[in-house]
Each structure stands twice: as structure tokens, then as C-alpha cells.
Design an enzyme around this catalytic site. Structure first.
Site, short mmCIF file in Angstrom:
data_model
loop_
_atom_site.label_atom_id
_atom_site.label_comp_id
_atom_site.label_asym_id
_atom_site.label_seq_id
_atom_site.Cartn_x
_atom_site.Cartn_y
_atom_site.Cartn_z
N ALA A 1 103.73 -6.85 62.10
CA ALA A 1 103.44 -6.97 63.53
C ALA A 1 104.52 -6.26 64.36
O ALA A 1 104.74 -6.63 65.52
CB ALA A 1 103.30 -8.44 63.93
N GLU B 1 101.86 -6.68 52.61
CA GLU B 1 102.04 -7.95 53.31
C GLU B 1 101.45 -9.08 52.47
O GLU B 1 102.10 -10.08 52.22
CB GLU B 1 101.39 -7.91 54.70
CG GLU B 1 101.63 -9.19 55.50
CD GLU B 1 101.18 -9.12 56.94
OE1 GLU B 1 101.04 -8.01 57.50
OE2 GLU B 1 100.96 -10.19 57.55
N PHE C 1 96.83 -3.42 62.50
CA PHE C 1 96.29 -4.74 62.18
C PHE C 1 95.05 -5.08 63.02
O PHE C 1 94.99 -6.12 63.66
CB PHE C 1 97.40 -5.78 62.42
CG PHE C 1 97.28 -7.06 61.63
CD1 PHE C 1 97.57 -7.10 60.27
CD2 PHE C 1 96.91 -8.25 62.24
CE1 PHE C 1 97.50 -8.29 59.55
CE2 PHE C 1 96.83 -9.45 61.53
CZ PHE C 1 97.12 -9.46 60.18
N ARG D 1 93.15 -9.78 66.25
CA ARG D 1 93.91 -8.71 66.90
C ARG D 1 92.97 -7.60 67.38
O ARG D 1 93.18 -7.03 68.45
CB ARG D 1 95.01 -8.16 66.00
CG ARG D 1 95.93 -7.17 66.74
CD ARG D 1 97.13 -6.75 65.91
NE ARG D 1 98.23 -7.68 65.97
CZ ARG D 1 99.15 -7.71 66.94
NH1 ARG D 1 99.11 -6.85 67.94
NH2 ARG D 1 100.12 -8.60 66.91
N PHE E 1 103.35 -0.20 55.03
CA PHE E 1 102.33 0.02 56.06
C PHE E 1 101.33 -1.12 56.17
O PHE E 1 100.18 -0.91 56.59
CB PHE E 1 101.61 1.36 55.83
CG PHE E 1 102.55 2.52 55.66
CD1 PHE E 1 103.31 2.97 56.73
CD2 PHE E 1 102.72 3.13 54.43
CE1 PHE E 1 104.21 4.02 56.58
CE2 PHE E 1 103.61 4.17 54.27
CZ PHE E 1 104.37 4.63 55.35
N GLU F 1 104.16 0.00 65.03
CA GLU F 1 102.72 0.25 65.03
C GLU F 1 102.16 0.97 66.26
O GLU F 1 101.27 1.80 66.12
CB GLU F 1 101.97 -1.09 64.89
CG GLU F 1 102.23 -1.80 63.59
CD GLU F 1 101.75 -3.25 63.62
OE1 GLU F 1 102.41 -4.08 64.27
OE2 GLU F 1 100.69 -3.53 63.03
N GLN G 1 106.46 -6.98 51.60
CA GLN G 1 106.86 -7.20 52.98
C GLN G 1 107.05 -8.69 53.25
O GLN G 1 107.48 -9.06 54.33
CB GLN G 1 105.76 -6.70 53.93
CG GLN G 1 105.55 -5.20 53.95
CD GLN G 1 104.32 -4.82 54.75
OE1 GLN G 1 103.32 -4.43 54.19
NE2 GLN G 1 104.38 -4.95 56.07
N1 MTE Z 1 107.57 2.97 58.59
C1 MTE Z 1 107.79 3.35 57.31
N2 MTE Z 1 108.59 4.39 57.08
N3 MTE Z 1 107.20 2.70 56.27
C2 MTE Z 1 106.35 1.64 56.47
O1 MTE Z 1 105.84 1.05 55.51
N4 MTE Z 1 105.26 0.15 58.12
C3 MTE Z 1 104.78 0.02 59.50
C4 MTE Z 1 105.90 0.32 60.49
N5 MTE Z 1 106.57 1.54 60.14
C5 MTE Z 1 106.09 1.21 57.81
C6 MTE Z 1 106.75 1.91 58.86
C7 MTE Z 1 104.23 -1.28 59.82
S1 MTE Z 1 102.65 -1.61 59.39
C8 MTE Z 1 104.94 -2.22 60.50
S2 MTE Z 1 104.26 -3.69 60.97
C9 MTE Z 1 106.35 -2.01 60.87
O2 MTE Z 1 106.83 -0.76 60.42
C10 MTE Z 1 107.17 -3.12 60.24
O3 MTE Z 1 108.52 -2.98 60.46
P1 MTE Z 1 109.26 -3.42 61.82
O4 MTE Z 1 108.63 -4.70 62.26
O5 MTE Z 1 110.65 -3.57 61.40
O6 MTE Z 1 109.02 -2.30 62.77
N1 HPA Z 2 100.31 -8.48 62.41
C1 HPA Z 2 100.62 -8.38 61.11
N2 HPA Z 2 100.53 -9.37 60.28
C2 HPA Z 2 100.10 -10.54 60.74
C3 HPA Z 2 99.77 -10.71 62.07
C4 HPA Z 2 99.88 -9.62 62.96
O1 HPA Z 2 99.60 -9.71 64.16
N3 HPA Z 2 99.36 -11.96 62.25
C5 HPA Z 2 99.45 -12.55 61.04
N4 HPA Z 2 99.89 -11.69 60.12
MO1 MOS Z 3 102.21 -4.07 59.70
S1 MOS Z 3 100.20 -3.87 59.48
O1 MOS Z 3 101.97 -5.50 60.68
O2 MOS Z 3 102.60 -4.64 58.17
#
Ligand code: MTE
Ligand code: HPA
Ligand code: MOS
Length: 775
Positions: A521, A242, A354, A320, A238, A723, A207
Site C-alpha cells: 500500500a 504479499e 491494488f 480499493r 510488486f 504505487e 513482503q
Molecule cells: N519497487 C521495486 N523496485 N520493487 C518492487 O517490488 N513494489 C511496489 C513499490 N515499488 C516494488 C517497488 C509496490 S507494489 C509497493 S506497495 C511499494 O513499492 C512497497 O514499498 P513502499 O511501501 O516502501 O513504497
Molecule cells: N494495499 C496493499 N495491500 C493491502 C491493502 C492495500 O490497500 N489492504 C490490505 N492489504
Molecule cells: Mo503493493 S500491491 O501494495 O504490494
């Protein structure tokens, strides 16, 4: 001049188009890292993991492994030419254990061999002499030993001690929630390919390509410009990719460096679960003062997180958690203390929410306990404590809640489901049934959008228009299944007013867009969408200049619409204008940049304006438990989720359903279990259960809040979605508590921790029966 008829393009902003790889995902044609054809000479690697929770490494002897068939190299910390440090928050966090191992599963060495079988066989032949040390395995032990991975954090406002002392009623208690394995379908994997001189290209399921770039550069002792990281897609992340992906990539790069050959490192599921971090389990202790109506007057709460062996992302997760332990409630006199407890278990990390889910579980437990103690409905106690509009709206971290739509979400939910009638049905069922008991609960959610580290709220994009009118798009965000690529492509299509299929999204690459933030995030589409928009605006501006000259009209008369460029009733196709612009020697390429406005944070006082806006939602869930076995089912879930003006309702619906079910898993079936030696015993799908298709509630209605554009000027007024809906699953957890409470006629507070496994539900039923029997 007549304005052009506003006809539509295919797949612009707000269109419910499917994921760009939907067909590829189901046919298997979407290429994941492990599907890429190996370059000749590519080696496969396997990790050697610590069998001890805590031990000194006295000696490593790789002779037997090196003599094994096919083995080309064994790498250990001593082989690191640069710095053995890939810490994402704090320094001093090695990729390979150095001198000491701190958890069972800690990577100590890696073997690179011609085949995967040879590498895995030889990994068993690396002889390591350990001197075992006493481990600290639980949050309690870490607190007793004063062992923290980073500073203790406090978020506070008002006078909690005074308010508690004066409150007419006061209660204290404890609740725990477990961690969670990410269980991405594609495990951690990286392929490192050495190039000319010091160059190295790393394909990583990450990520955070930039952090992989930095980690690899640190370990190899080369400048960042020698390392290029690319990721086309992940098979789920998920949060688990990261920071954790950097460990795998750095070890693969080290082996590639030593052998001068491409090296692929992919973990078998059991190693992946043992060696890489998860959601933080928490121990929560609260002391709450309230009045007879359920108004919370004072609250002192300690949230102790099991950080595992190093800081990793724990400081951010903890903050958070503390910034979500208010959830939707105004708490004028409050103290939240966050303890990042160091234990000899794998370092916990980012996981969808998170820290937010744990913080919200804490306050929702407090609300539940207060309501049950007073014998009042949860919903009524909540209403007494909701953030107000224009008043009673300052959070414990001093941000004013300006976009409050909590009661709108809750109101739409209650209107849609007829809560009183539903409650009556449940009560009737419970009167008629001795063994099976039902529970019902709602939950409101408010989730802060933005990285809580202000610096990370920036993004870049790179857009090229080719002379046939097709568009190449790149940005700093990564695709993990969440639909980010299609959303950003929709933004570009909308801005250029061209059909979505003219926009091609390309693999995320640190050489194209540099210095990126993790895709995390939930901010991916917010920030990368805006960066892409900024790039498009520059190109459009230049193209409009060419068109204006061509048609002999002012630039302000040029309109992009429906794959064409109009000057009054004259027009040309987007492709024709692209070709013409090139002929006129006008650049058709631009990089765009965005930083989130308004946000700031003072880490000394833990106050500021960390979130650009909030995302809201509400849910109700009905569950049934079997009081003889402790088994449970979710029978019905009703959701209302705020998506702002959704960029893509089809994608967002999938995100809401997926997040809710993943949240259910965390709170019900997914249990991480370590034995007394600190060995994770639930390290594969046979022992670690994630929700299956049959666990999806048979009645499952998702509503997206209508006509609710973001009041902030986000990309097409959308809101982040990744999230927030996970936390709607707290309704399931509260409904399970409700079902347990029904056993004692709702007169007692149930003692139930998360995850509410059959064992825990059964114990809670037995406990509440025993207490009811004692009168
Ligand atoms: N959806 C799918 N299908 N697979 C993933 O790994 N990760 C989640 C969410 N949805 C995830 C998911 C998490 S932890 C985050 S922070 C966001 O997607 C990240 O993507 P975005 O910021 O583009 O929504
Ligand atoms: N979410 C996910 N990853 C992060 C964040 C957060 O708020 N802050 C720093 N890394
Ligand atoms: Mo999502 S836990 O912020 O990768």
C-alpha cells in the site's frame, strides 16, 4: 549561549542518496535468498502442479517418486500436522490442494530430494488420479453462475438511479482490462530450517514476514513463537509476494518438518507464472448520465474482477478499485458495484496499485467516452468534474478530500508542455500521414494512501546504539528494491544527526519486530519511518539526559547536530556520548511504534476515512500507431508527481520511472492468455512480454512537484511513492484511444480494451473505419 552552527550531516532526510545496495545489485554481491550458502543436508524441493482447471483428486500415489534417486519425501495435504489453511483475508485457503484442484497450476504435492534436478525429475513421477469437473473460466461465466469468492461490494452516494433518469444525456458501455504478471526477477523462493524441538526458521522472499510466520505455524500446528521468518531483500515483489510467498514458505516448511532437514523451494519461471496469482483482470460496465457540458450527473458502474479460485486479497483489491473509480472527480450520484468473480484460474492478488489502476481505468474510460461523444477536449470535461476545494469534495465512500492539489498538478503539467501546441503538431502529423497515426492524452491521478484495512496501518522498529556510536536499525518493513531501507536509515540519521553510514539496516525478522503489516500500500516508509523515529526519540531523550548531567546544563540546552552533541560551545562526539551513556548504565536500545492517525472504515456501509491523505499526479503521453499492423510506440511522456517533501528524490525518481513503465506494460504489451482448457499459455518470457529498455519513451521527463510538503505530519512531510505513478500510464492508454479515434477524424468513440496489443489496436482501427464508412 551561542547556538551551534547548523552544519549538515551526510545523507539525512530529503538527501538524494543512492540505494544502500546499489553497488551490490550491479556487482552481484547483494545476497538474495538463493545466494545464501546451503547448510549441509539441505534438500531441494519441486512442486507437482495440477494439469486440470477443475477436478476432483481421487488418489495420489507417490511410490514411484519416492523410489526415484535422491528423493527424501513427498508431501501432500494429508501430511499437514496442523491446519492446511493460509488464507490472508478469509479462512479455508489451503497451501496444498485438498480433495479438489481449482486451476491449472494448483500445487498438489511437493517432492524434496538431495538435488534440484532429482526433485524436479521425481515430481513428474507422482501419480495423481483426477476426475475432471466442468471449469468456469471467464468473468461472464462466473457472473452467470453467480459464483463469487466473497461478498459483492457496493459503494454509493446520492441518488444514481434518479440522476440517470433525469440526465439530458445518457450512455452505457463496456470496457475490459487484463491482468498482469509481476515478473519479479527473483522468483518465489523459501528456505525452511528446522531447529530444536518445534522451532523452525524460514527465510522467505516475502513482503509479509508475519503472514509467513502465521501460515507456517498454522500448517505445522505450532505456536507463532516457534516460527521465525527472516528476509533481507527481495529481487522485486510488486505485490506478488504479499500473500503468494506464504504458499511457497508453508510448503517448504512442511517438507522440512517431515524430513527434519532444511528444505529450499524455488520455482522455475514457468511454474511461478502458472502457480501464483497476478493482477486482477476486470470487466467494467457503465451507465452514465451527463449534460451538454460534460458534467457527470449520475453514474452506475459495475466492476467485475476475475478473482481466480479463492478470495486471497480480492476483497481488499475490490474495495480499493471501488474507492478509486472516482479518481479526481466529484460524483454526487453514483453507484459502484464490485463483483469478486470466482473462476478456475489462478487466484489473483496484490499488484502495484491494488485495484486502483482498474478503478481509474474505468472512470477515465467514462470521461473519454463522454468527452468524445460531446466532441469536447478531455481536459475540459475533466475540469467540469474535478473535486472542488472546500466544496464538492465528498467521495462516494464519504471521505472528504481535504488536500486537493489536482488542478495544481495538471496546471504545472500543462504549463511545462504547452499542450495546445503539442495537440496542433499531432493533428498536423495525422493530416500528413495515412498509415501512421499519432495520439495524445493527459491523465490526472489521485491515489489514497493507507491500507484500506485500518488495522494494518501500524508499524514497529527496533533501534540500538552501540558504544562506538554506530547504530543498528531494524523495522517491520521489507526491502524489495524500492529503497525502503535507505529511506528509514535516512530518517534515523536525521533524527540522531549522524551520517547515514553510521546507520546499519538489518534483515527484517519476526523475532526482532513482531506482528508486522505487509510492506505494501506504498506505506512502507510512512509507517516504518515513523516507528523508527519514535524509537530514536526515546534513545535521544535518554542520551540528552546523560549529556545534560555531564555538561551541567538543562536537558533542553542539549542539541544533536553534525555527529556531535552540543551544550552551547562545548560538545562531544555522538560516539563519546554513547560510550558515556553506557558507563552511566543508561539503555541505548528502544523499540518504536506508530499507528496512522485519523483513519476509519465501516465495512458494512463501505464508508469512512480509509486514507490518511492522497497522492496526486498528472501525465501527458504521445503515442504513434501503425494502422496496418496495429503496432504502437510511446514517443513522449511528461510527468508531474507529488512526492510531498521527498525523503529521497533519487529513489523517488526511480520509483516514478519504474512505476510508469510497469503501468505502460500492463496497458500495452503484457497479455495473459488462457486457452479453452484454462491453461495459461503465456507463462514465460518468450510468450509474455514486459516492456524492454527500448520501450521506455525516448522523451521521458519526470517532474516532482516542488514545495509541496504533505499537509499531514507524515515522516518529514514526505508522501508515499511506490504505487501512484503507475497510474500515470493511463495517459498512454488514453493516447492510444486518441490515435485510433483520429482514424475517424475524432468523430467516433474507439472500441479498445486493455492491454492495447497490436491485435486489439488493429481491430479497433478496423472497427472505427467500418463505423465511419457506414456514416
Ligand atoms: N519497487 C521495486 N523496485 N520493487 C518492487 O517490488 N513494489 C511496489 C513499490 N515499488 C516494488 C517497488 C509496490 S507494489 C509497493 S506497495 C511499494 O513499492 C512497497 O514499498 P513502499 O511501501 O516502501 O513504497
Ligand atoms: N494495499 C496493499 N495491500 C493491502 C491493502 C492495500 O490497500 N489492504 C490490505 N492489504
Ligand atoms: Mo503493493 S500491491 O501494495 O504490494
Amino acid at each position: 549561549m551561542t547556538a551551534p552552527v547548523a552544519r549538515k550531516i551526510k545523507g539525512g532526510a530529503h538527501a538524494a542518496v543512492r540505494h544502500d545496495s546499489a553497488t551490490g545489485h550491479v556487482t552481484g554481491r547483494a545476497v538474495y535468498l538463493d545466494d545464501m550458502p546451503n547448510a549441509s543436508g539441505t534438500l531441494e524441493a519441486a512442486l507437482v502442479l495440477s494439469p486440470h482447471a477443475h477436478a476432483r483428486i481421487k488418489h495420489i500415489d507417490a511410490a514411484r517418486a519416492l523410489a526415484a534417486p535422491g528423493v527424501m519425501a513427498v508431501v501432500i495435504a494429508d501430511d499437514v500436522p496442523g491446519k492446511n489453511d493460509i488464507g490472508p483475508s478469509l479462512r479455508g485457503e489451503p497451501a496444498l490442494a485438498e480433495g479438489v484442484v481449482e486451476y491449472v497450476g494448483h500445487p498438489v504435492a511437493a517432492v524434496a530430494a538431495r538435488t534440484l534436478d532429482e526433485a524436479r525429475a521425481a515430481a513428474k513421477l507422482v501419480d495423481i488420479d483426477y476426475e475432471p469437473l466442468a471449469p468456469v473460466l471467464t468473468i461472464e461465466e462466473a457472473i452467470a453462475a453467480g459464483q463469487m469468492v466473497s461478498a459483492i461490494q457496493v459503494v454509493t452516494q446520492g441518488d444514481p438511479d434518479g440522476a440517470l433518469a433525469r440526465a439530458p444525456r445518457r450512455l452505457h458501455g463496456e470496457v475490459r482490462c487484463g491482468g498482469q504478471d509481476h515478473f519479479y526477477l527473483e522468483g518465489q523462493i523459501a528456505l525452511a530450517v528446522p531447529g530444536e524441538e518445534r522451532d523452525i526458521t524460514v527465510y522467505s522472499s516475502t513482503q509479509h514476514p508475519t503472514e509467513v510466520q502465521h501460515g507456517v505455524a498454522h500448517v505445522l500446528g505450532v505456536p507463532f513463537n516457534a516460527v521465525t521468518v527472516e528476509v533481507r531483500r527481495m529481487g522485486g515483489a510488486f505485490g506478488g509476494k504479499e500473500s503468494q510467498a506464504t504458499i511457497i514458505a508453508a510448503i517448504a516448511a512442511l517438507a522440512a518438518w517431515k524430513t527434519r532437514r532444511p528444505v529450499k523451494l524455488r520455482l522455475p519461471r514457468d511454474d511461478d507464472m502458472r502457480a501464483t496469482g497476478k493482477r486482477h483482470g476486470f470487466l467494467i460496465r457503465y451507465d452514465v448520465g451527463f449534460d451538454d457540458e460534460g458534467r457527470i450527473l449520475g453514474l452506475d458502474m459495475t466492476l467485475a474482477a476475475n478473482a481466480g479460485n479463492i478470495a486471497d486479497l480480492t476483497p481488499g483489491v475490490l474495495i480499493r478499485a471501488l474507492c478509486h473509480a472516482d479518481n479526481c472527480y466529484w460524483l454526487p450520484n453514483v453507484r459502484f458495484r464490485g463483483l469478486p468473480c470466482k473462476t478456475n484460474t489462478v487466484s489473483n492478488t496484490a499488484f502495484r496499485g491494488f485495484g486502483g489502476p482498474q478503478g481509474m481505468l474505468a472512470i477515465e474510460t467514462v470521461i473519454d467516452v463522454v468527452a468524445r461523444t460531446l466532441g469536447r477536449p478531455l481536459e475540459e470535461v475533466r475540469r467540469r468534474n474535478y473535486y472542488g476545494v472546500g466544496r464538492n469534495n465528498v467521495t462516494p465512500y464519504a471521505q472528504t478530500v481535504e488536500d486537493n492539489i489536482i488542478e495544481r498538478c495538471v496546471g504545472e503539467l500543462e504549463a511545462a508542455v504547452d499542450l495546445p501546441r503539442w495537440r496542433k503538431d499531432i493533428d498536423a502529423f495525422n493530416r500528413a500521414n495515412k498509415v501512421l497515426k499519432k495520439g495524445l492524452a493527459t491523465v490526472p491521478i489521485k491515489f489514497g494512501i493507507s491500507f484500506n484495512v485500518p488495522t494494518l496501518n501500524q508499524a514497529g522498529a527496533l533501534v540500538h546504539v552501540y558504544t562506538d556510536g554506530s547504530v543498528h536499525l531494524n523495522h517491520g518493513g521489507t526491502e524489495m528494491g524500492q529503497g525502503l531501507f535507505v529511506k528509514v536509515a535516512q530518517v534515523v540519521a536525521e533524527a540522531f544527526q549522524i551520517d547515514l553510514d553510521h546507520v546499519r539496516v538489518s534483515a527484517t525478522n519476526t523475532g526482532k519486530v513482531p506482528n508486522t503489516s505487509p510492506t505494501a500500500a506504498s506505506s512502507g516508509s510512512d509507517i516504518n519511518g515513523m516507528a523508527a523515529l519514535a524509537a530514536v526519540e526515546q534513545i535521544k531523550e535518554r542520551m540528552a539526559g546523560v549529556a545534560a548531567e555531564h555538561f551541567g546544563v538543562p536537558k533542553s540546552d542539549i542539541v544533536f547536530a553534525e555527529n556531535r552533541i552540543f551544550a552551547g560551545n562545548r560538545s562531544m562526539s555522538f560516539a563519546e556520548l554513547a560510550e558515556l551513556s553506557w558507563r552511566q548504565r543508561v539503555s541505548l536500545s528502544a523499540s518504536g511504534y506508530y499507528k496512522t492517525p485519523k483513519i476509519h472504515w465501516d465495512p458494512k456501509t463501505n464508508t469512512g476515512h480509509p486514507f490518511y491523505y492522497f497522492s496526486y499526479g498528472a501525465a501527458a503521453a504521445e503515442v504513434a500507431i501503425d494502422t496496418l499492423t496495429g503496432e504502437s510506440r510511446v514517443l513522449r511522456a511528461e510527468l508531474v508527481q507529488d512526492c510531498g517533501a521527498s525523503l529521497n528524490p533519487a529513489i523517488d525518481l526511480g520509483q516514478i520511472e519504474g512505476a510508469f513503465v510497469q503501468g505502460m506494460g500492463w496497458l500495452t504489451v503484457e497479455e495473459l492468455w488462457w486457452d479453452e482448457a484454462g491453461r495459461l499459455r503465456t507463462h514465460g518470457p518468450s510468450t509474455y512480454k514486459i516492456p524492454g529498455s527500448r520501450d521506455v519513451p525516448p522523451i521521458f521527463n519526470v517532474r516532482m512537484l516542488k514545495d509541496a510538503p504533505n499537509r499531514e505530519p507524515t515522516v518529514f512531510r514526505s508522501k508515499a511513492i511506490g504505487e501512484p505513478p503507475l497510474m500515470l500510464a493511463l495517459s498512454v492508454w488514453l493516447a492510444l484511444r486518441d490515435a485510433v479515434a483520429s482514424v475517424a477524424d475524432h468523430k467516433l468513440v474507439p472500441a479498445l480494451d486493455a492491454p492495447a496489443t497490436p491485435e486489439r489496436i488493429l481491430a479497433a482501427v478496423d472497427d472505427i473505419r467500418a463505423r465511419a464508412g457506414r456514416g
